[in-house]
Design a protein around this motif. Sequence first.
Motif, mmCIF file in Angstrom:
data_model
loop_
_atom_site.group_PDB
_atom_site.id
_atom_site.type_symbol
_atom_site.label_atom_id
_atom_site.label_comp_id
_atom_site.label_asym_id
_atom_site.label_seq_id
_atom_site.Cartn_x
_atom_site.Cartn_y
_atom_site.Cartn_z
ATOM 1 N N PHE A 123 0.835 -1.255 -0.139
ATOM 2 C CA PHE A 123 -0.205 0.243 -0.173
ATOM 3 C C PHE A 123 0.788 1.655 0.040
ATOM 4 N N LEU A 124 1.880 1.043 0.900
ATOM 5 C CA LEU A 124 2.604 2.252 0.872
ATOM 6 C C LEU A 124 3.100 2.071 -0.452
ATOM 7 N N ARG A 125 3.913 1.365 -0.934
ATOM 8 C CA ARG A 125 4.768 1.905 -2.305
ATOM 9 C C ARG A 125 4.017 2.352 -3.630
ATOM 10 N N THR A 126 2.852 1.613 -3.252
ATOM 11 C CA THR A 126 1.651 2.092 -4.604
ATOM 12 C C THR A 126 1.166 3.421 -4.047
ATOM 13 N N SER A 127 1.369 4.099 -2.562
ATOM 14 C CA SER A 127 1.128 4.985 -2.947
ATOM 15 C C SER A 127 1.358 6.446 -2.660
ATOM 16 N N VAL A 128 2.645 5.844 -3.350
ATOM 17 C CA VAL A 128 3.536 6.967 -2.912
ATOM 18 C C VAL A 128 4.184 7.194 -3.968
ATOM 19 N N ALA A 129 4.063 6.195 -5.081
ATOM 20 C CA ALA A 129 4.621 5.903 -6.282
ATOM 21 C C ALA A 129 3.200 6.896 -7.424
ATOM 22 N N SER A 130 2.025 6.715 -6.410
ATOM 23 C CA SER A 130 0.944 7.434 -7.060
ATOM 24 C C SER A 130 0.903 9.124 -7.182
ATOM 25 N N GLY A 131 1.542 8.917 -5.689
ATOM 26 C CA GLY A 131 1.696 10.418 -5.624
ATOM 27 C C GLY A 131 0.180 11.338 -4.528
ATOM 28 N N ALA A 132 -0.836 10.300 -4.805
ATOM 29 C CA ALA A 132 -2.103 10.460 -3.855
ATOM 30 C C ALA A 132 -2.263 11.401 -2.465
ATOM 31 N N VAL A 229 1.747 6.608 9.168
ATOM 32 C CA VAL A 229 1.319 6.486 7.643
ATOM 33 C C VAL A 229 0.848 6.638 7.198
ATOM 34 N N LEU A 230 0.027 7.504 7.571
ATOM 35 C CA LEU A 230 -0.349 8.793 6.222
ATOM 36 C C LEU A 230 0.494 9.531 6.132
ATOM 37 N N LEU A 231 1.128 10.106 7.220
ATOM 38 C CA LEU A 231 2.685 11.038 6.933
ATOM 39 C C LEU A 231 3.646 10.390 6.244
ATOM 40 N N VAL A 232 4.491 8.944 6.007
ATOM 41 C CA VAL A 232 4.857 8.706 4.973
ATOM 42 C C VAL A 232 4.082 8.675 3.791
ATOM 43 N N ILE A 233 2.760 8.157 3.213
ATOM 44 C CA ILE A 233 3.094 8.260 2.113
ATOM 45 C C ILE A 233 2.613 10.248 1.482
ATOM 46 N N ALA A 234 2.385 11.052 2.192
ATOM 47 C CA ALA A 234 2.132 12.390 1.976
ATOM 48 C C ALA A 234 3.846 13.213 2.066
ATOM 49 N N THR A 235 4.664 12.019 2.705
ATOM 50 C CA THR A 235 6.523 12.650 2.445
ATOM 51 C C THR A 235 6.462 13.006 1.300
ATOM 52 N N ALA A 236 7.390 13.523 0.759
ATOM 53 C CA ALA A 236 7.753 13.649 -0.830
ATOM 54 C C ALA A 236 9.709 13.383 -0.933
ATOM 55 N N ALA A 237 10.293 13.140 -1.785
ATOM 56 C CA ALA A 237 11.732 13.669 -1.945
ATOM 57 C C ALA A 237 11.771 15.282 -2.504
ATOM 58 N N ALA A 247 13.496 9.698 -9.071
ATOM 59 C CA ALA A 247 12.641 8.353 -8.827
ATOM 60 C C ALA A 247 13.520 7.126 -7.310
ATOM 61 N N ALA A 248 14.704 7.641 -8.098
ATOM 62 C CA ALA A 248 16.075 6.839 -7.021
ATOM 63 C C ALA A 248 15.720 7.137 -5.526
ATOM 64 N N ALA A 249 15.219 8.817 -5.997
ATOM 65 C CA ALA A 249 15.381 9.280 -4.337
ATOM 66 C C ALA A 249 13.898 9.337 -3.435
ATOM 67 N N SER A 250 13.174 8.533 -4.649
ATOM 68 C CA SER A 250 11.515 8.651 -3.517
ATOM 69 C C SER A 250 11.922 7.228 -3.320
ATOM 70 N N ALA A 251 12.369 5.960 -4.129
ATOM 71 C CA ALA A 251 12.647 4.881 -3.593
ATOM 72 C C ALA A 251 13.319 4.684 -1.762
ATOM 73 N N ARG A 252 14.269 5.373 -2.419
ATOM 74 C CA ARG A 252 15.280 5.469 -1.289
ATOM 75 C C ARG A 252 14.722 5.842 0.227
ATOM 76 N N LEU A 258 9.610 2.684 5.513
ATOM 77 C CA LEU A 258 10.149 1.785 6.357
ATOM 78 C C LEU A 258 9.818 1.096 7.251
ATOM 79 N N GLU A 259 11.589 1.044 6.785
ATOM 80 C CA GLU A 259 12.340 0.494 7.768
ATOM 81 C C GLU A 259 12.021 1.126 9.626
ATOM 82 N N GLY A 260 12.150 2.129 9.595
ATOM 83 C CA GLY A 260 11.621 2.953 10.195
ATOM 84 C C GLY A 260 10.223 2.782 10.898
ATOM 85 N N LEU A 261 9.162 1.949 10.088
ATOM 86 C CA LEU A 261 8.547 1.984 10.675
ATOM 87 C C LEU A 261 8.118 0.262 11.035
ATOM 88 N N ARG A 262 8.952 -0.879 10.778
ATOM 89 C CA ARG A 262 9.407 -2.367 11.152
ATOM 90 C C ARG A 262 9.526 -2.518 12.442
#
Length: 266
Positions: A123-132, A229-237, A247-252, A258-262
Amino acid sequence: MHVQDTHWSSAAAVAHGGAAVSAAVGGGRPDGARTTPLRVDAQRNLEHVLRAAREVFGELGYGAPMEDVARRARVGVGTVYRRFPSKDVLVRRIAEEETARLTEQARTALGQEDEPWSALSRFLRTSVASGAGRLLPPQVLRVGVAEEGSSGSAGPAGTAEEARVPQQRSQAQAGVGPGELRLVAEERSVLIGVADDPGVAALLDVVGQLVERARAAGQLRTDVSVADVLLVIATAAPSLPDAAQQAAASARLLDILLEGLRSRGA
């Protein structure tokens, strides 16, 4: 993150109190949608305006002026106002569409991934990629900090019970253990207007299910909330000129978040 609540607080009033004006210029719908088919050129202009609004608000926040939207859409600002009689109406339209898109992405992850962490991370990866996430309604991102010793006392939005999303309420009533619901007791998310916004309530509910599943499996930190979780998807590189670097910066950045959430034991 560029989510702002400028020009948002009066959106509901405009959408209801300004219905007569909207009906006159927007074809009978306060959100700028018509009840009769648009001409081909008018429909094309509407699509250009909505696309431009998503881009501009995603980059600059909801405080960006309508002139910027018109410029990006390559139409006159009068064209924008003919479809959306005020900026508040346009903001509400975009936020509702993006909230619905995020809700669908969360439901897809919940339904197609059996493993809790995989569902949440998908969900997080899909949402971040979509920019929603950068276009979420501001009220779902208002997070305060509980004062020391006040966990369980009323927060700025009311009681701790009022701060719970629907799924968390039902699980608390069903007797879910205090460890799983510590976030609920301590979180101070100011979810203004959720009760009056079915779209936001639906999003909070399904994301709440993703969060609770991952926490129950011991894969998510016990202090991570739905708001986190919503703050994570609202955060952009930071915006970079090269698309590949962006794209690489966003993925990184997402990998780090994600590591911080786990959970450390996961």
